[in-house]
Design a protein around this motif. Structure first.
Motif, mmCIF file in Angstrom:
data_model
loop_
_atom_site.group_PDB
_atom_site.id
_atom_site.type_symbol
_atom_site.label_atom_id
_atom_site.label_comp_id
_atom_site.label_asym_id
_atom_site.label_seq_id
_atom_site.Cartn_x
_atom_site.Cartn_y
_atom_site.Cartn_z
ATOM 1 N N LEU A 6 43.067 36.945 36.947
ATOM 2 C CA LEU A 6 43.083 35.947 38.010
ATOM 3 C C LEU A 6 43.990 36.380 39.167
ATOM 4 N N ILE A 7 45.133 36.930 38.851
ATOM 5 C CA ILE A 7 46.048 37.406 39.900
ATOM 6 C C ILE A 7 45.410 38.556 40.679
ATOM 7 N N ILE A 8 44.795 39.483 39.973
ATOM 8 C CA ILE A 8 44.127 40.595 40.652
ATOM 9 C C ILE A 8 42.968 40.078 41.507
ATOM 10 N N ALA A 9 42.242 39.092 40.998
ATOM 11 C CA ALA A 9 41.158 38.482 41.775
ATOM 12 C C ALA A 9 41.707 37.886 43.070
ATOM 13 N N GLY A 10 42.850 37.235 42.988
ATOM 14 C CA GLY A 10 43.475 36.671 44.176
ATOM 15 C C GLY A 10 43.895 37.745 45.164
ATOM 16 N N LEU A 11 44.392 38.863 44.657
ATOM 17 C CA LEU A 11 44.785 39.967 45.540
ATOM 18 C C LEU A 11 43.563 40.569 46.238
ATOM 19 N N PHE A 12 42.451 40.657 45.518
ATOM 20 C CA PHE A 12 41.220 41.136 46.154
ATOM 21 C C PHE A 12 40.705 40.136 47.182
ATOM 22 N N GLU A 13 41.021 38.862 46.996
ATOM 23 C CA GLU A 13 40.660 37.878 48.022
ATOM 24 C C GLU A 13 41.422 38.158 49.311
ATOM 25 N N ALA A 40 33.007 41.027 45.806
ATOM 26 C CA ALA A 40 32.344 41.139 44.504
ATOM 27 C C ALA A 40 33.368 41.285 43.382
ATOM 28 N N VAL A 41 34.370 42.136 43.596
ATOM 29 C CA VAL A 41 35.414 42.323 42.582
ATOM 30 C C VAL A 41 36.185 41.019 42.381
ATOM 31 N N SER A 42 36.555 40.374 43.480
ATOM 32 C CA SER A 42 37.313 39.131 43.407
ATOM 33 C C SER A 42 36.541 38.047 42.650
ATOM 34 N N PHE A 43 35.278 37.848 43.018
ATOM 35 C CA PHE A 43 34.471 36.831 42.353
ATOM 36 C C PHE A 43 34.240 37.177 40.880
ATOM 37 N N GLY A 44 34.004 38.463 40.611
ATOM 38 C CA GLY A 44 33.782 38.876 39.227
ATOM 39 C C GLY A 44 34.995 38.628 38.351
ATOM 40 N N LEU A 45 36.174 38.976 38.847
ATOM 41 C CA LEU A 45 37.395 38.741 38.069
ATOM 42 C C LEU A 45 37.687 37.251 37.935
ATOM 43 N N LEU A 46 37.419 36.488 38.980
ATOM 44 C CA LEU A 46 37.592 35.036 38.894
ATOM 45 C C LEU A 46 36.673 34.463 37.822
ATOM 46 N N THR A 57 42.520 25.052 37.467
ATOM 47 C CA THR A 57 43.634 25.994 37.524
ATOM 48 C C THR A 57 43.186 27.315 38.121
ATOM 49 N N SER A 58 42.090 27.847 37.624
ATOM 50 C CA SER A 58 41.606 29.147 38.097
ATOM 51 C C SER A 58 41.351 29.136 39.589
ATOM 52 N N TYR A 59 40.602 28.146 40.039
ATOM 53 C CA TYR A 59 40.225 28.106 41.447
ATOM 54 C C TYR A 59 41.433 27.855 42.341
ATOM 55 N N THR A 60 42.338 26.988 41.907
ATOM 56 C CA THR A 60 43.540 26.696 42.691
ATOM 57 C C THR A 60 44.417 27.925 42.829
ATOM 58 N N ILE A 61 44.657 28.626 41.747
ATOM 59 C CA ILE A 61 45.504 29.824 41.781
ATOM 60 C C ILE A 61 44.839 30.901 42.635
ATOM 61 N N TRP A 62 43.547 31.105 42.456
ATOM 62 C CA TRP A 62 42.806 32.132 43.204
ATOM 63 C C TRP A 62 42.862 31.869 44.700
ATOM 64 N N THR A 63 42.551 30.643 45.097
ATOM 65 C CA THR A 63 42.576 30.340 46.527
ATOM 66 C C THR A 63 43.995 30.349 47.078
ATOM 67 N N GLY A 64 44.955 29.933 46.262
ATOM 68 C CA GLY A 64 46.349 29.932 46.711
ATOM 69 C C GLY A 64 46.877 31.333 46.957
ATOM 70 N N ILE A 65 46.586 32.241 46.037
ATOM 71 C CA ILE A 65 46.995 33.639 46.235
ATOM 72 C C ILE A 65 46.339 34.179 47.498
ATOM 73 N N GLY A 66 45.064 33.879 47.659
ATOM 74 C CA GLY A 66 44.358 34.342 48.849
ATOM 75 C C GLY A 66 44.932 33.763 50.126
ATOM 76 N N ALA A 67 45.234 32.472 50.106
ATOM 77 C CA ALA A 67 45.749 31.816 51.311
ATOM 78 C C ALA A 67 47.128 32.338 51.688
ATOM 79 N N VAL A 68 48.033 32.367 50.732
ATOM 80 C CA VAL A 68 49.393 32.832 51.027
ATOM 81 C C VAL A 68 49.385 34.330 51.320
ATOM 82 N N GLY A 69 48.587 35.083 50.581
ATOM 83 C CA GLY A 69 48.501 36.523 50.830
ATOM 84 C C GLY A 69 47.953 36.835 52.211
ATOM 85 N N ALA A 70 46.898 36.132 52.603
ATOM 86 C CA ALA A 70 46.323 36.342 53.944
ATOM 87 C C ALA A 70 47.321 35.917 55.017
#
Length: 106
Positions: A6-13, A40-46, A57-70
């Motif tokens: 999930l963390i890696i998926a967020g980083l790919f986001e 594709a990698v991000s969605f696949g890992l998610l 939990t999954s979707y919140t963490i994924w979008t949060g990593i993406g939002a703060v990372g971006a």
């Protein structure tokens, strides 16, 4: 392993958000290709992480990593403003992510 995926998926986001910006509306070839591969990698890992972790939990963490990372990439790489209100907003998102992690059963 699901949390790591999930963390890696967020980083790919973050990668696909940044390269989408660099693609100039998908008019530049390589940034566009990287965007779609990273998506594709991000969605696949998610999807893989969601086999074990709850949807919310999954979707919140994924979008949060993406939002703060971006947000951070925007400031550090693209020179976007880092005013106190934007920094507070990012800190609140991070706080929410930590609470979501703590509230999720192992």
């Amino acid at each position: 392993m699901a949390w790591i995926a999930l963390i890696i998926a967020g980083l790919f986001e973050v990668v696909w958000a940044f390269t989408m910006k660099q693609s100039a509306g998908f008019s530049r070839f390589w940034p566009s290709v990287i965007t779609f591969v990273a998506m594709a990698v991000s969605f696949g890992l998610l999807a893989w992480a969601m086999r074990v972790l709850p949807l919310g939990t999954s979707y919140t963490i994924w979008t949060g990593i993406g939002a703060v990372g971006a947000f951070l990439v925007g400031i550090l790489v693209l020179g976007e403003p880092a005013n106190p209100m934007r920094l507070l907003a990012a800190a609140l998102i991070l706080g929410g992510l930590m609470l979501m992690k703590l509230a999720t059963p192992s």
